[in-house]
Design a protein around this motif. Structure first.
Motif, PDB file in Angstrom:
ATOM      1  N   LEU A 166       0.781  -1.113   0.096  1.00  0.00           N
ATOM      2  CA  LEU A 166       0.118   0.064   0.005  1.00  0.00           C
ATOM      3  C   LEU A 166       0.902   1.264  -0.092  1.00  0.00           C
ATOM      4  O   LEU A 166       0.668   2.147  -0.418  1.00  0.00           O
ATOM      5  CB  LEU A 166      -0.949   0.006   1.203  1.00  0.00           C
ATOM      6  CG  LEU A 166      -1.920  -1.168   1.181  1.00  0.00           C
ATOM      7  CD1 LEU A 166      -2.724  -1.030   2.547  1.00  0.00           C
ATOM      8  CD2 LEU A 166      -2.907  -1.168   0.133  1.00  0.00           C
ATOM      9  N   HIS A 168       3.891   1.327  -1.211  1.00  0.00           N
ATOM     10  CA  HIS A 168       4.549   1.755  -2.573  1.00  0.00           C
ATOM     11  C   HIS A 168       3.489   2.681  -3.488  1.00  0.00           C
ATOM     12  O   HIS A 168       4.071   3.558  -4.306  1.00  0.00           O
ATOM     13  CB  HIS A 168       4.886   0.152  -2.973  1.00  0.00           C
ATOM     14  CG  HIS A 168       5.577   0.314  -4.534  1.00  0.00           C
ATOM     15  ND1 HIS A 168       6.476   1.102  -4.615  1.00  0.00           N
ATOM     16  CD2 HIS A 168       5.029  -0.197  -5.753  1.00  0.00           C
ATOM     17  CE1 HIS A 168       7.080   0.957  -5.977  1.00  0.00           C
ATOM     18  NE2 HIS A 168       6.000   0.439  -6.586  1.00  0.00           N
ATOM     19  N   LYS A 169       2.375   2.116  -3.352  1.00  0.00           N
ATOM     20  CA  LYS A 169       1.554   2.739  -4.135  1.00  0.00           C
ATOM     21  C   LYS A 169       1.208   4.245  -4.053  1.00  0.00           C
ATOM     22  O   LYS A 169       1.208   5.112  -4.800  1.00  0.00           O
ATOM     23  CB  LYS A 169      -0.026   2.233  -4.413  1.00  0.00           C
ATOM     24  CG  LYS A 169      -1.035   2.923  -5.259  1.00  0.00           C
ATOM     25  CD  LYS A 169      -0.538   3.116  -6.500  1.00  0.00           C
ATOM     26  CE  LYS A 169      -1.641   3.600  -7.516  1.00  0.00           C
ATOM     27  NZ  LYS A 169      -1.366   4.253  -8.667  1.00  0.00           N
ATOM     28  N   LEU A 172       4.266   6.059  -5.118  1.00  0.00           N
ATOM     29  CA  LEU A 172       4.154   6.214  -6.590  1.00  0.00           C
ATOM     30  C   LEU A 172       3.101   7.496  -6.955  1.00  0.00           C
ATOM     31  O   LEU A 172       3.633   8.339  -7.806  1.00  0.00           O
ATOM     32  CB  LEU A 172       3.500   5.087  -7.303  1.00  0.00           C
ATOM     33  CG  LEU A 172       4.678   3.838  -7.379  1.00  0.00           C
ATOM     34  CD1 LEU A 172       4.031   2.670  -8.239  1.00  0.00           C
ATOM     35  CD2 LEU A 172       5.833   4.429  -8.101  1.00  0.00           C
ATOM     36  N   ASN A 173       2.063   7.569  -6.134  1.00  0.00           N
ATOM     37  CA  ASN A 173       1.121   8.733  -6.385  1.00  0.00           C
ATOM     38  C   ASN A 173       2.022  10.217  -5.975  1.00  0.00           C
ATOM     39  O   ASN A 173       1.726  10.973  -6.714  1.00  0.00           O
ATOM     40  CB  ASN A 173      -0.114   8.644  -5.470  1.00  0.00           C
ATOM     41  CG  ASN A 173      -1.007   7.560  -6.239  1.00  0.00           C
ATOM     42  OD1 ASN A 173      -0.768   7.219  -7.283  1.00  0.00           O
ATOM     43  ND2 ASN A 173      -1.802   6.950  -5.206  1.00  0.00           N
ATOM     44  N   ASN A 474      -4.798  11.638  -7.592  1.00  0.00           N
ATOM     45  CA  ASN A 474      -4.014  10.995  -6.950  1.00  0.00           C
ATOM     46  C   ASN A 474      -3.808  10.976  -5.244  1.00  0.00           C
ATOM     47  O   ASN A 474      -3.733  10.031  -4.802  1.00  0.00           O
ATOM     48  CB  ASN A 474      -2.629  11.385  -7.563  1.00  0.00           C
ATOM     49  CG  ASN A 474      -2.262  10.882  -8.714  1.00  0.00           C
ATOM     50  OD1 ASN A 474      -2.905   9.796  -9.574  1.00  0.00           O
ATOM     51  ND2 ASN A 474      -1.065  11.343  -9.636  1.00  0.00           N
ATOM     52  N   GLU A 477      -6.643   8.920  -4.062  1.00  0.00           N
ATOM     53  CA  GLU A 477      -6.710   7.559  -3.974  1.00  0.00           C
ATOM     54  C   GLU A 477      -5.450   7.420  -2.827  1.00  0.00           C
ATOM     55  O   GLU A 477      -5.688   6.337  -2.053  1.00  0.00           O
ATOM     56  CB  GLU A 477      -5.921   7.196  -5.190  1.00  0.00           C
ATOM     57  CG  GLU A 477      -5.728   5.709  -5.471  1.00  0.00           C
ATOM     58  CD  GLU A 477      -4.771   5.173  -6.570  1.00  0.00           C
ATOM     59  OE1 GLU A 477      -5.363   4.369  -7.260  1.00  0.00           O
ATOM     60  OE2 GLU A 477      -3.923   6.014  -7.103  1.00  0.00           O
ATOM     61  N   SER A 478      -4.773   8.230  -2.579  1.00  0.00           N
ATOM     62  CA  SER A 478      -3.586   7.922  -1.807  1.00  0.00           C
ATOM     63  C   SER A 478      -4.333   8.008  -0.115  1.00  0.00           C
ATOM     64  O   SER A 478      -3.826   7.374   0.694  1.00  0.00           O
ATOM     65  CB  SER A 478      -2.389   8.762  -1.643  1.00  0.00           C
ATOM     66  OG  SER A 478      -1.759   8.698  -2.900  1.00  0.00           O
ATOM     67  N   LEU A 481      -6.053   4.767   0.465  1.00  0.00           N
ATOM     68  CA  LEU A 481      -5.242   3.733   0.658  1.00  0.00           C
ATOM     69  C   LEU A 481      -4.469   3.807   2.233  1.00  0.00           C
ATOM     70  O   LEU A 481      -4.231   2.790   2.795  1.00  0.00           O
ATOM     71  CB  LEU A 481      -4.036   3.860  -0.269  1.00  0.00           C
ATOM     72  CG  LEU A 481      -4.145   3.346  -1.860  1.00  0.00           C
ATOM     73  CD1 LEU A 481      -3.263   3.656  -2.891  1.00  0.00           C
ATOM     74  CD2 LEU A 481      -4.754   1.732  -2.096  1.00  0.00           C
TER      75      LEU A 481
END
Length: 510
Positions: A166, A168-169, A172-173, A474, A477-478, A481
């Motif tokens: 989680l 890591h994503k 990335l965002n 983004n 979404e973060s 997460l």
């Protein structure tokens, strides 16, 4: 997995040593190779050096360094509390607001980092901390913090791997948002600060032969033209790019000559040339460079600017602290200074509460910190968390910058991050040391060079708005997460959630 978890343990039980840094001030050295790190240097799981971070020499480092190693976790415990970082071999001197935890063998520092970043520990230190203005967490409180942990490193690692997916994503965002911001700022700087398209057009008018400009430009512009030509020559499609710009220059000259041949009445409404129809002209040049001049003129405030452009003060161009209504006691979204990032534009930790005072703002406003050291640290934010016509409020130490006419929020956001603009704001600061504030009058003396036509300003908005929209997506979404990760963590800690073993190639799966 639940049967492999201890009922409870404490930080003291799993640590070889828990301590803090220097209670005092070391002898600083501007040339020192070692940083003096406090709790505010712990960000996003790592030690972060800032422009304001002091340095020390070798003698001070050897005198005050702590025994830190590969199993060390750091936590901020004074002033800013609850920031967590992993120690990765940095040669630093710790200040008193940085607590270090040297873990025992077999304890995963990654797992402990998640424990300390999670709700249980964060709520614990907020509840137990002392001090009304400057919060403090004692070492005893740190040692006494109790939680559950798997008995084996294998189980700890399994939990870490799930949580890291989680993270890591989320990372990335964040990286994508940083890139999107840099792209918007690069375009702003190219068009409205460095005037690259004007130099391109100027160079194209002499077929990119600098010697033909020898008597036409002052030394300052010659040097900039040389740098711009070097940048063009470094492009993979340099030849194609130059040919396109030369073809565009010929089309523009032909259009100008044609306009001069028609009557004055007809010249008032000239036919717009379709530069895209010329196969030699690249679309990027037909759509953008065609709207830039190929000459400069000198201005008293800004020096050399594109010929025909207007000079306007920021206070004439955008709205500074515009009047916005919000009734006393009305429940509204609130952003304090802590929630404003030092990099990027995304605001964290928005809450709702009754309005009792503060700066009021609307959707797409830009918030600029006006007080030291927040401005110096880069705190700037874009209000993307309000609906249309919704009003929010925040710290009185914000300056609100709002769209005006064809000056859009992406333009203002990029302006607010510009080095020259921020330096100008800092120079206007007055007040006692450590509590200096930007004076609004400074916006009357910071000037912008802007095209008379709205075409380029509208085009800049059209090109950069998608970047800001993607940043918001983004961020959302973060946030989802992060909530998922924070929901999983206590379930993993309690043993309620079990992570199944994954069969290896050598194992038989029924």
């Amino acid at each position: 997995m639940g049967s492999n978890w201890k009922t409870t343990t404490t930080l003291a039980d799993i640590s070889e040593r828990i301590g803090d840094g220097l209670h005092g001030t070391p002898k600083y050295s501007d040339d020192g190779e070692y940083y003096f790190v406090n709790g505010n240097n712990l960000e996003s799981g790592a030690i972060v050096y800032k422009d304001s971070t002091k340095r020390v020499g070798l003698e001070e480092y050897n005198k005050h360094k702590k025994e830190l190693g590969s199993s060390t976790v750091l936590v901020s415990i004074n002033g800013t509390i609850g920031n967590v970082a992993l120690y990765n071999g940095e040669e630093v001197v710790l200040g008193k607001s940085a607590c270090y935890i040297n873990l025992k063998k077999g304890i995963s520092k990654e797992f402990v980092k998640y424990i300390l970043s999670g709700y249980l520990f964060q709520e614990y230190i907020q509840r137990c901390s002392t001090g009304s203005t400057i919060k403090n967490v004692s070492l005893k409180m740190m040692r006494d913090f109790a939680f559950r942990i798997p008995d084996t490193g294998i189980e700890q690692d399994k939990a870490v791997e799930l949580l890291k997916l989680l993270d890591h994503k989320i990372s990335l965002n964040n990286q994508t948002n940083q890139t999107l911001e840099q792209m918007a700022q690069a375009l702003f700087k190219s068009w409205f600060v460095d005037f690259d398209p004007v130099f391109d057009n100027l160079l194209a008018s002499v077929d990119f032969k600098l010697e033909n400009l020898e008597n036409r430009l002052p030394d300052e512009l010659k040097q900039k033209a040389q740098r711009r030509l070097a940048a063009l020559d470094s492009l993979e499609n340099a030849a194609e790019c130059k040919a396109s710009l030369i073809a565009l220059d010929h089309e523009l000259q032909a259009q100008t000559q044609a306009a001069e041949q028609v009557s004055e009445k007809a010249a008032e409404t000239p036919v717009k040339a379709n530069f895209n129809a010329n196969p030699k002209i690249l679309a990027q040049h037909a759509n953008t460079h065609a709207h830039f001049p190929n000459e400069f003129e000198h201005n008293e405030q800004l020096g050399w600017i594109p010929k025909g452009w207007d000079i306007k003060a920021v206070s004439e161009t955008i709205q500074i602290n515009p009047r916005t209504s919000l009734s006393k006691g009305a429940i509204a979204k609130f952003a304090d200074m802590k929630s404003i990032p030092t990099s990027g534009y995304m605001v964290d930790e928005i809450i709702e509460k009754a309005f009792s005072g503060g700066v009021k703002f609307k959707r797409n406003d830009i918030l600029l910190a006006r007080i030291t050291p927040c401005l110096q640290n880069g705190k700037t934010a874009w209000v993307d968390f309000l609906k249309e016509d919704e009003v929010g409020f925040g710290s009185t130490e914000f300056i609100v910058l709002r769209e005006n006419n064809n000056i859009s929020f992406p333009f203002i956001a990029c302006l607010a991050k510009g080095d020259s603009f921020r330096a100008h704001c800092m120079q206007s600061m007055v007040g006692s040391s450590g509590r200096q504030r930007v004076q609004n009058a400074c916006f009357d003396s910071y000037y912008l060079a802007l095209p008379k036509s709205d075409v380029l300003k509208d085009m800049f908005t059209e090109l950069t708005k998608p970047n800001f929209k993607k940043m918001t997506n983004n961020k959302l979404e973060s946030e989802s997460l992060t909530k998922l990760r924070d929901t999983l963590l206590p379930k993993l800690i309690s043993g309620e959630l079990q992570i199944p073993d994954v069969a290896t190639d050598d194992e038989t799966v029924d």
